[in-house]
Scaffold this motif. Structure first.
Motif, PDB file in Angstrom:
ATOM      1  N   LEU A  94       0.839  -1.202   0.000  1.00  0.00           N
ATOM      2  CA  LEU A  94       0.000   0.000   0.000  1.00  0.00           C
ATOM      3  C   LEU A  94       0.871   1.248   0.000  1.00  0.00           C
ATOM      4  N   LEU A  95       0.526   2.170  -0.877  1.00  0.00           N
ATOM      5  CA  LEU A  95       1.285   3.430  -0.953  1.00  0.00           C
ATOM      6  C   LEU A  95       0.403   4.482  -1.607  1.00  0.00           C
ATOM      7  N   PRO A  96       0.790   5.740  -1.525  1.00  0.00           N
ATOM      8  CA  PRO A  96      -0.001   6.751  -2.222  1.00  0.00           C
ATOM      9  C   PRO A  96       0.279   6.723  -3.722  1.00  0.00           C
ATOM     10  N   SER A  97      -0.717   7.107  -4.488  1.00  0.00           N
ATOM     11  CA  SER A  97      -0.509   7.264  -5.936  1.00  0.00           C
ATOM     12  C   SER A  97       0.158   8.611  -6.210  1.00  0.00           C
ATOM     13  N   PHE A  98      -0.064   9.545  -5.268  1.00  0.00           N
ATOM     14  CA  PHE A  98       0.459  10.895  -5.461  1.00  0.00           C
ATOM     15  C   PHE A  98       1.898  10.943  -4.970  1.00  0.00           C
ATOM     16  N   THR A  99       2.788  10.508  -5.845  1.00  0.00           N
ATOM     17  CA  THR A  99       4.225  10.455  -5.554  1.00  0.00           C
ATOM     18  C   THR A  99       4.952  10.375  -6.880  1.00  0.00           C
ATOM     19  N   PHE A 100       6.267  10.524  -6.845  1.00  0.00           N
ATOM     20  CA  PHE A 100       7.048  10.301  -8.055  1.00  0.00           C
ATOM     21  C   PHE A 100       6.919   8.826  -8.429  1.00  0.00           C
ATOM     22  N   VAL A 101       6.855   8.563  -9.722  1.00  0.00           N
ATOM     23  CA  VAL A 101       6.509   7.210 -10.176  1.00  0.00           C
ATOM     24  C   VAL A 101       7.496   6.145  -9.696  1.00  0.00           C
ATOM     25  N   ALA A 102       8.703   6.549  -9.327  1.00  0.00           N
ATOM     26  CA  ALA A 102       9.694   5.569  -8.862  1.00  0.00           C
ATOM     27  C   ALA A 102       9.212   4.807  -7.635  1.00  0.00           C
ATOM     28  N   SER A 103       8.405   5.439  -6.781  1.00  0.00           N
ATOM     29  CA  SER A 103       7.918   4.741  -5.576  1.00  0.00           C
ATOM     30  C   SER A 103       7.169   3.475  -5.987  1.00  0.00           C
ATOM     31  N   ALA A 104       6.305   3.602  -6.981  1.00  0.00           N
ATOM     32  CA  ALA A 104       5.510   2.452  -7.438  1.00  0.00           C
ATOM     33  C   ALA A 104       6.328   1.533  -8.346  1.00  0.00           C
ATOM     34  N   HIS A 105       7.087   2.131  -9.242  1.00  0.00           N
ATOM     35  CA  HIS A 105       7.855   1.324 -10.205  1.00  0.00           C
ATOM     36  C   HIS A 105       8.862   0.406  -9.511  1.00  0.00           C
ATOM     37  N   ALA A 106       9.466   0.879  -8.452  1.00  0.00           N
ATOM     38  CA  ALA A 106      10.463   0.045  -7.763  1.00  0.00           C
ATOM     39  C   ALA A 106       9.794  -1.230  -7.247  1.00  0.00           C
ATOM     40  N   LEU A 107       8.575  -1.092  -6.741  1.00  0.00           N
ATOM     41  CA  LEU A 107       7.846  -2.263  -6.234  1.00  0.00           C
ATOM     42  C   LEU A 107       7.470  -3.184  -7.386  1.00  0.00           C
ATOM     43  N   TYR A 329       4.477  18.599 -10.487  1.00  0.00           N
ATOM     44  CA  TYR A 329       4.710  17.409  -9.662  1.00  0.00           C
ATOM     45  C   TYR A 329       3.493  17.153  -8.787  1.00  0.00           C
ATOM     46  N   PHE A 330       2.862  15.954  -8.664  1.00  0.00           N
ATOM     47  CA  PHE A 330       3.209  14.748  -9.353  1.00  0.00           C
ATOM     48  C   PHE A 330       2.018  14.302 -10.166  1.00  0.00           C
ATOM     49  N   TYR A 331       1.723  15.141 -11.122  1.00  0.00           N
ATOM     50  CA  TYR A 331       0.639  14.922 -12.076  1.00  0.00           C
ATOM     51  C   TYR A 331       1.017  13.783 -13.012  1.00  0.00           C
ATOM     52  N   PRO A 332       0.120  12.902 -13.384  1.00  0.00           N
ATOM     53  CA  PRO A 332      -1.293  12.841 -12.988  1.00  0.00           C
ATOM     54  C   PRO A 332      -1.547  11.835 -11.873  1.00  0.00           C
ATOM     55  N   GLY A 333      -0.522  11.441 -11.141  1.00  0.00           N
ATOM     56  CA  GLY A 333      -0.663  10.365 -10.143  1.00  0.00           C
ATOM     57  C   GLY A 333      -0.281   9.044 -10.804  1.00  0.00           C
ATOM     58  N   CYS A 334       0.369   8.194 -10.029  1.00  0.00           N
ATOM     59  CA  CYS A 334       0.860   6.911 -10.595  1.00  0.00           C
ATOM     60  C   CYS A 334      -0.272   6.084 -11.193  1.00  0.00           C
ATOM     61  N   HIS A 335      -1.462   6.168 -10.586  1.00  0.00           N
ATOM     62  CA  HIS A 335      -2.551   5.300 -11.057  1.00  0.00           C
ATOM     63  C   HIS A 335      -2.967   5.642 -12.477  1.00  0.00           C
ATOM     64  N   ARG A 336      -2.568   6.801 -12.956  1.00  0.00           N
ATOM     65  CA  ARG A 336      -2.876   7.158 -14.343  1.00  0.00           C
ATOM     66  C   ARG A 336      -1.691   6.934 -15.274  1.00  0.00           C
ATOM     67  N   MET A 337      -0.684   6.279 -14.744  1.00  0.00           N
ATOM     68  CA  MET A 337       0.490   5.946 -15.568  1.00  0.00           C
ATOM     69  C   MET A 337       0.525   4.433 -15.771  1.00  0.00           C
ATOM     70  N   GLU A 338       1.186   4.018 -16.832  1.00  0.00           N
ATOM     71  CA  GLU A 338       1.307   2.576 -17.068  1.00  0.00           C
ATOM     72  C   GLU A 338       2.398   1.993 -16.189  1.00  0.00           C
ATOM     73  N   PRO A 339       2.242   0.757 -15.754  1.00  0.00           N
ATOM     74  CA  PRO A 339       1.188  -0.198 -16.103  1.00  0.00           C
ATOM     75  C   PRO A 339      -0.043  -0.124 -15.208  1.00  0.00           C
ATOM     76  N   TYR A 340      -0.073   0.813 -14.248  1.00  0.00           N
ATOM     77  CA  TYR A 340      -1.124   0.817 -13.226  1.00  0.00           C
ATOM     78  C   TYR A 340      -2.472   1.251 -13.820  1.00  0.00           C
ATOM     79  N   ARG A 341      -2.401   2.132 -14.821  1.00  0.00           N
ATOM     80  CA  ARG A 341      -3.627   2.607 -15.460  1.00  0.00           C
ATOM     81  C   ARG A 341      -4.385   1.452 -16.115  1.00  0.00           C
ATOM     82  N   ALA A 342      -3.605   0.541 -16.694  1.00  0.00           N
ATOM     83  CA  ALA A 342      -4.217  -0.570 -17.433  1.00  0.00           C
ATOM     84  C   ALA A 342      -4.683  -1.698 -16.524  1.00  0.00           C
TER      85      ALA A 342
END
Ligand code: T4K
Length: 415
Positions: A94-107, A329-342
């Motif tokens: 669990l993490l926020p979507s409102f962050t630099f995409v590296a937080s999610a991408h690293a996971l 920063y940090f538009y549009p949120g990780c959830h709107r970036m791939e692969p999370y958007r899909a």
């Protein structure tokens, strides 16, 4: 100073600044000492693999933060990946979507599934009240993010993690120099990760670190950053190459020597921005929790478009035309970036605050290289634009987001 909307560069006036003002200008520190360190590296021919500057840098960081271990890495993204491996995470985090995409991408990169939780509208960090409803049997961890250097609510996250047996980690990449209440960030949860990227308050060109009080975790992380070696020829686990180089550490040490000065300069610019913009009802410059201390590396403006009569993206376009390279920063949120958007969960991502904030905020240039005159001029442009929002917008200033980034191709002003 510009006083009529026709003076605005986006409407045909000359740009206020002949050279771009960047958001993320590197802080260098004392160049002479940096040069001396570079000479010592070249003279010794010890360039990397845990050399003396990396060791010194690690000691300085752990002393400053009051933690037992600092494992320096070549960047924070790899530090996060190593941390996820070394703590044996599996399933969902669990993490926020409102962050630099590296937080999610690293996971994601190490096979974990990021699950996004909405943020609190005042702190812009993960909202602890929303976390428990996202916990599932395969949730293994919470990754709190200290957005814009603002420590997330460590106490609340610790309570939730303890109640549910989850590993608690912090992505403090933006928070070097900040304090959670009276404690420097770095020592909470199982471990925290720092970034020393060029744009951070403390920079080592590229760099990062895992800081922790856990002896075994530190040992695993050290091993994993160096291909799994435990001895000269003994490899005892999988690993990667995430070592920090000696030149990076030399820059980090030099930058660390001036960190307090950088923070004072950041604070000074932040105060001036707030003072200059305080009477504009359409604009809020982010306010901080009085119990914490900050590095003030990001000056964050939130625009109320109904009051301003213009959208955040219009203001972004206005500023870029003036050579003020504000960032969304940090538009549009990780959830709107791939692969999370899909790959949204059933029912979609439910992140209304993230959506709203991501469409309203702008980070403004700041730091020691920015003069008071520069700040006042930027504020005057903002004032002119937002107090004449409808008029400016009626002349078709909206700039599509894609047009913003290429300005970074322009020459960088030297500090
Ligand atoms: N977690 C979080 C919460 C993070 O914020 C970050 C990184 C990470 C993890 C991962 O950390 P690292 O793996 O990078 O250590 C930048 C940085 O590349 C990134 O490190 C940072 N967060 C993120 C917030 O910002 P960009 O794509 O916005 O950078 P860029 O190249 O557009 O530069 C920003 C501005 O700074 C430009 O206007 C120019 C100026 N600049 C930049 C550089 C690199 C300079 O004047 N000189 C320079 O050398 O990502």
């Amino acid at each position: 100073m510009k006083s009529r909307i026709d003076d605005l560069a986006i409407l045909g006036g000359p740009p206020a600044f002949s050279e771009p003002l960047h958001t993320g200008r590197p802080n260098i520190g004392n160049r002479q000492r940096l040069d001396e360190r570079f000479q010592r590296i070249l003279d010794s021919a010890r360039l990397t693999n845990g050399g003396p500057f990396v060791q010194e840098f690690e000691t300085l960081i752990r002393t400053r933060l009051g933690v037992k271990h600092c494992v320096a890495t070549c960047n924070a993204t790899l530090a996060l990946e190593i941390l996820a491996k070394a703590t044996g995470l599996a399933g969902e985090v669990l993490l926020p979507s409102f962050t630099f995409v590296a937080s999610a991408h690293a996971l994601n990169w190490v096979g974990l599934s990021p699950v996004f939780v909405d943020i609190d509208a005042d702190s812009y960090t993960i909202d602890p009240r929303l976390i428990e409803r996202r916990i599932r049997p395969n949730t293994s961890a919470i990754l709190g993010v200290d957005l814009w250097g603002r420590p997330c609510d460590r106490e609340a996250l610790e309570g939730i993690a303890a109640r549910h047996g989850l590993t608690l980690l912090f992505d403090a990449s933006q928070a070097m120099g900040s304090f959670y209440h009276d404690q420097p960030i770095g020592g909470r949860g199982v471990a925290e990760v720092l970034s020393f990227h060029a744009t951070k308050v403390l920079n080592s060109f590229e760099g990062g670190a895992i800081v922790t009080n856990d002896d075994r975790l530190a040992e695993s992380a050290c091993r994993m950053r160096n291909f799994g070696f435990t001895d000269y020829e003994l490899v005892s686990s999988p690993g990667t190459n995430a070592k920090m180089s000696e030149v990076a550490a030399a820059m980090g040490i030099t930058s660390l020597e001036s960190l307090d000065d950088f923070i004072v300069a950041n604070r000074d610019r932040y105060d001036l921005y707030r003072q200059e913009l305080q009477d504009l009802p359409a604009v809020k410059v982010s306010v901080y929790d009085a119990r914490d201390k900050y590095n003030y590396q990001y000056v964050v403006l939130e625009l109320d478009e109904a009051t301003a009569g213009m959208r955040r993206d219009d203001l972004h376009g206005v500023l870029h035309a003036e050579n003020v390279l504000a960032r969304r920063y940090f538009y549009p949120g990780c959830h709107r970036m791939e692969p999370y958007r899909a790959t949204p969960p059933a029912g979609g991502w439910d992140l209304p605050v993230t959506e709203r904030i991501a469409s309203r905020v702008l980070c403004l240039p700041t730091g020691p290289s920015l003069s008071h005159v520069d700040v006042r001029q930027i504020c005057q442009i903002i004032r002119l634009a937002v107090t004449n929002g409808h008029a400016v917008r009626s002349r078709g200033v909206g700039q599509p987001p894609e047009n913003a980034k290429p300005l970074w191709g322009a020459e960088i002003r030297s500090t």
